[in-house]
Design a protein around this motif. Structure first.
Motif, PDB file in Angstrom:
ATOM      1  N   VAL A  37       0.857  -1.182   0.000  1.00 52.48           N
ATOM      2  CA  VAL A  37       0.000   0.000   0.000  1.00 52.48           C
ATOM      3  C   VAL A  37       0.893   1.232   0.000  1.00 52.48           C
ATOM      4  CG1 VAL A  37      -1.839   1.230   1.182  1.00 52.48           C
ATOM      5  CG2 VAL A  37      -1.741  -1.267   1.293  1.00 52.48           C
ATOM      6  N   LYS A  38       0.903   1.944  -1.100  1.00 51.71           N
ATOM      7  CA  LYS A  38       1.795   3.093  -1.245  1.00 51.71           C
ATOM      8  C   LYS A  38       1.439   4.190  -0.243  1.00 51.71           C
ATOM      9  CE  LYS A  38       2.751   2.299  -6.138  1.00 51.71           C
ATOM     10  NZ  LYS A  38       2.701   2.859  -7.513  1.00 51.71           N
ATOM     11  N   GLY A  39       2.483   4.774   0.310  1.00 50.68           N
ATOM     12  CA  GLY A  39       2.284   5.905   1.212  1.00 50.68           C
ATOM     13  C   GLY A  39       1.895   5.526   2.620  1.00 50.68           C
ATOM     14  N   SER A  40       1.934   4.227   2.959  1.00 44.09           N
ATOM     15  CA  SER A  40       1.569   3.812   4.316  1.00 44.09           C
ATOM     16  C   SER A  40       2.624   2.865   4.863  1.00 44.09           C
ATOM     17  CB  SER A  40       0.208   3.108   4.324  1.00 44.09           C
ATOM     18  OG  SER A  40       0.254   1.938   3.545  1.00 44.09           O
ATOM     19  N   GLY A  41       2.839   2.959   6.153  1.00 41.73           N
ATOM     20  CA  GLY A  41       3.772   2.071   6.816  1.00 41.73           C
ATOM     21  C   GLY A  41       5.223   2.480   6.601  1.00 41.73           C
ATOM     22  N   PRO A  42       6.088   2.164   7.571  1.00 39.78           N
ATOM     23  CA  PRO A  42       7.511   2.475   7.452  1.00 39.78           C
ATOM     24  C   PRO A  42       8.202   1.479   6.531  1.00 39.78           C
ATOM     25  CG  PRO A  42       7.097   1.276   9.463  1.00 39.78           C
ATOM     26  CD  PRO A  42       5.750   1.521   8.836  1.00 39.78           C
ATOM     27  N   PRO A  43       9.402   1.794   6.045  1.00 41.50           N
ATOM     28  CA  PRO A  43      10.140   0.832   5.216  1.00 41.50           C
ATOM     29  C   PRO A  43      10.436  -0.427   6.015  1.00 41.50           C
ATOM     30  CG  PRO A  43      11.114   3.029   5.087  1.00 41.50           C
ATOM     31  CD  PRO A  43      10.116   3.053   6.210  1.00 41.50           C
ATOM     32  N   PRO A  44      10.306  -1.613   5.403  1.00 35.45           N
ATOM     33  CA  PRO A  44      10.602  -2.857   6.131  1.00 35.45           C
ATOM     34  C   PRO A  44      12.080  -2.947   6.456  1.00 35.45           C
ATOM     35  CG  PRO A  44      10.235  -3.302   3.798  1.00 35.45           C
ATOM     36  CD  PRO A  44       9.880  -1.867   4.013  1.00 35.45           C
ATOM     37  N   THR A  45      12.397  -3.638   7.554  1.00 35.48           N
ATOM     38  CA  THR A  45      13.784  -3.728   7.995  1.00 35.48           C
ATOM     39  C   THR A  45      14.386  -5.123   7.787  1.00 35.48           C
ATOM     40  OG1 THR A  45      13.008  -4.205  10.239  1.00 35.48           O
ATOM     41  CG2 THR A  45      13.503  -1.908   9.705  1.00 35.48           C
ATOM     42  N   ASP A  46      13.582  -6.203   7.862  1.00 39.09           N
ATOM     43  CA  ASP A  46      14.147  -7.534   7.710  1.00 39.09           C
ATOM     44  C   ASP A  46      14.274  -7.892   6.230  1.00 39.09           C
ATOM     45  OD1 ASP A  46      11.669  -9.571   7.065  1.00 39.09           O
ATOM     46  OD2 ASP A  46      11.053  -7.851   8.276  1.00 39.09           O
ATOM     47  N   LEU A 235      -5.494  -9.996   5.681  1.00 38.95           N
ATOM     48  CA  LEU A 235      -4.821  -9.392   6.816  1.00 38.95           C
ATOM     49  C   LEU A 235      -4.252  -8.059   6.356  1.00 38.95           C
ATOM     50  CD1 LEU A 235      -3.709  -9.532   9.718  1.00 38.95           C
ATOM     51  CD2 LEU A 235      -1.744 -10.776   8.816  1.00 38.95           C
ATOM     52  N   GLY A 236      -4.777  -6.968   6.886  1.00 36.89           N
ATOM     53  CA  GLY A 236      -4.326  -5.645   6.496  1.00 36.89           C
ATOM     54  C   GLY A 236      -3.467  -5.025   7.573  1.00 36.89           C
ATOM     55  N   VAL A 237      -2.201  -4.756   7.253  1.00 35.36           N
ATOM     56  CA  VAL A 237      -1.280  -4.167   8.220  1.00 35.36           C
ATOM     57  C   VAL A 237      -0.593  -2.965   7.579  1.00 35.36           C
ATOM     58  CG1 VAL A 237      -0.881  -6.141   9.721  1.00 35.36           C
ATOM     59  CG2 VAL A 237       0.322  -6.001   7.554  1.00 35.36           C
ATOM     60  N   SER A 238      -1.387  -2.073   7.015  1.00 37.98           N
ATOM     61  CA  SER A 238      -0.851  -0.918   6.301  1.00 37.98           C
ATOM     62  C   SER A 238      -0.075   0.013   7.212  1.00 37.98           C
ATOM     63  CB  SER A 238      -1.992  -0.161   5.618  1.00 37.98           C
ATOM     64  OG  SER A 238      -2.631  -0.980   4.659  1.00 37.98           O
ATOM     65  N   ASP A 239      -0.593   0.260   8.417  1.00 39.18           N
ATOM     66  CA  ASP A 239       0.066   1.191   9.325  1.00 39.18           C
ATOM     67  C   ASP A 239       1.423   0.677   9.778  1.00 39.18           C
ATOM     68  OD1 ASP A 239      -2.124   2.807   9.107  1.00 39.18           O
ATOM     69  OD2 ASP A 239      -3.037   2.195  11.001  1.00 39.18           O
ATOM     70  N   GLY A 242       2.765  -1.405   5.809  1.00 38.84           N
ATOM     71  CA  GLY A 242       2.456  -0.858   4.494  1.00 38.84           C
ATOM     72  C   GLY A 242       2.072  -1.922   3.499  1.00 38.84           C
ATOM     73  N   ALA A 243       1.362  -2.967   3.949  1.00 30.42           N
ATOM     74  CA  ALA A 243       1.039  -4.079   3.050  1.00 30.42           C
ATOM     75  C   ALA A 243      -0.293  -4.725   3.422  1.00 30.42           C
ATOM     76  CB  ALA A 243       2.149  -5.124   3.096  1.00 30.42           C
ATOM     77  N   ILE A 244      -0.851  -5.448   2.448  1.00 30.96           N
ATOM     78  CA  ILE A 244      -2.067  -6.236   2.644  1.00 30.96           C
ATOM     79  C   ILE A 244      -1.774  -7.659   2.187  1.00 30.96           C
ATOM     80  CG2 ILE A 244      -4.438  -6.621   1.844  1.00 30.96           C
ATOM     81  CD1 ILE A 244      -4.706  -3.593   1.551  1.00 30.96           C
ATOM     82  N   LEU A 245      -2.102  -8.629   3.023  1.00 29.21           N
ATOM     83  CA  LEU A 245      -1.908 -10.042   2.703  1.00 29.21           C
ATOM     84  C   LEU A 245      -3.257 -10.678   2.415  1.00 29.21           C
ATOM     85  CD1 LEU A 245      -0.125 -12.651   2.647  1.00 29.21           C
ATOM     86  CD2 LEU A 245      -0.623 -12.874   5.082  1.00 29.21           C
ATOM     87  N   ASP A 246      -3.415 -11.257   1.226  1.00 27.31           N
ATOM     88  CA  ASP A 246      -4.653 -11.932   0.847  1.00 27.31           C
ATOM     89  C   ASP A 246      -4.432 -13.431   0.724  1.00 27.31           C
ATOM     90  OD1 ASP A 246      -6.415  -9.799   0.705  1.00 27.31           O
ATOM     91  OD2 ASP A 246      -5.899  -9.330  -1.370  1.00 27.31           O
TER      92      ASP A 246
END
Length: 259
Positions: A37-46, A235-239, A242-246
């Motif tokens: 989801v563009k514009g949401s959530g911090p950059p992933p670290t792992d 599973l929506g974890v945008s905050d 920054g991604a949605i899992l379907d």
């Protein structure tokens, strides 16, 4: 209860041909895809999350897992075996892409109660969740020698069995409170039902969408109206990520399951 968003990494590493179903048994295959989801959530670290994010940003949606579920129940007890294969994208963290989840428990009048759940993810040790109703405790074993207990005040269903929580019953018409574990932690939410139009291979199918949220994340379950067989989980974890899992079913069993 821990924050629901902590489940994302656990579920992202997992996945679940369908045949005609008879009362008490079923098989199902699923695909798991991730959309950034563009514009949401911090950059992933792992490493795994960064690889998934890069692939999803490049192509829009990326498949992260597939696999097969086999379940059975007799109205009193249920069992579920999941043999899963992660996408090659996870090779950056583990060359073993096979995942196995097993769940056994009791069937309540309106939901499932996990008594024992094991979770083997690639090369990592097997995690185990055990419910101890007589002692009103839940036991978590990380497979590395770490064991802890937590109070248990209500029945818990594991994440693998969660899509089948209401299977064999007509889809819920009122809000349902559920407590779920991924083998590491526990969270609670209330699922609110809403009928929705749906199509499978061009044919209309009555389904009910059950939606809830906790800890800044959302969990949605779409089930067949007649017997609550799952057709999709989101599973929506945008905050947080920054991604949605379907999780989408490949083929829906034609037989109607009954408890």
């Amino acid at each position: 209860m821990t924050k629901f968003s902590a489940l994302f990494c656990s579920v992202l590493a997992l996945a679940l041909c369908a045949t005609s179903a008879v009362a008490g048994t079923f098989t199902a295959s699923w695909t798991y895809t991730v959309k950034v989801v563009k514009g949401s959530g911090p950059p992933p670290t792992d490493l795994a999350s960064r690889a998934i994010a890069a692939a999803a940003q490049a192509v829009g949606v990326v498949t992260v897992a597939t696999g097969t579920d086999a379940g059975n129940f007799d109205g009193k007890r249920f069992g579920l075996n999941s043999n899963l294969v992660g996408s090659n994208i996870f090779v950056v963290v583990d060359s073993n892409l096979n995942f196995t989840r097993q769940s056994q428990g009791l069937m309540g009048s309106s939901s499932l109660q996990t008594m024992r759940y094991t979770d083997k993810r690639g090369s990592t040790p097997t995690m185990e969740f055990t419910a101890l109703p007589a002692q009103k405790l839940m036991r978590f074993n990380d497979g590395k020698g770490g064991v802890r207990t937590e109070p248990m005040t209500t029945p818990v269903v594991d994440m693998a069995a969660f899509p089948y929580t209401f299977v064999g019953l007509p889809a819920p018409k009122t809000a349902q409170r559920v407590v779920i574990t991924d083998g590491k932690s526990v969270f609670e939410l209330v699922l609110t039902p809403r009928p929705e139009p749906w199509q499978v291979k061009g044919r209309a199918l009555p389904v009910v969408r059950l939606s809830g949220s906790a800890g800044g994340a959302t969990l949605e379950l779409w089930v067949r109206q007649s017997d609550s067989f799952p057709v999709k989980v989101r599973l929506g974890v945008s905050d947080k990520y920054g991604a949605i899992l379907d999780q989408d079913i490949v083929a829906l069993p034609e037989g109607i399951l009954t408890r």
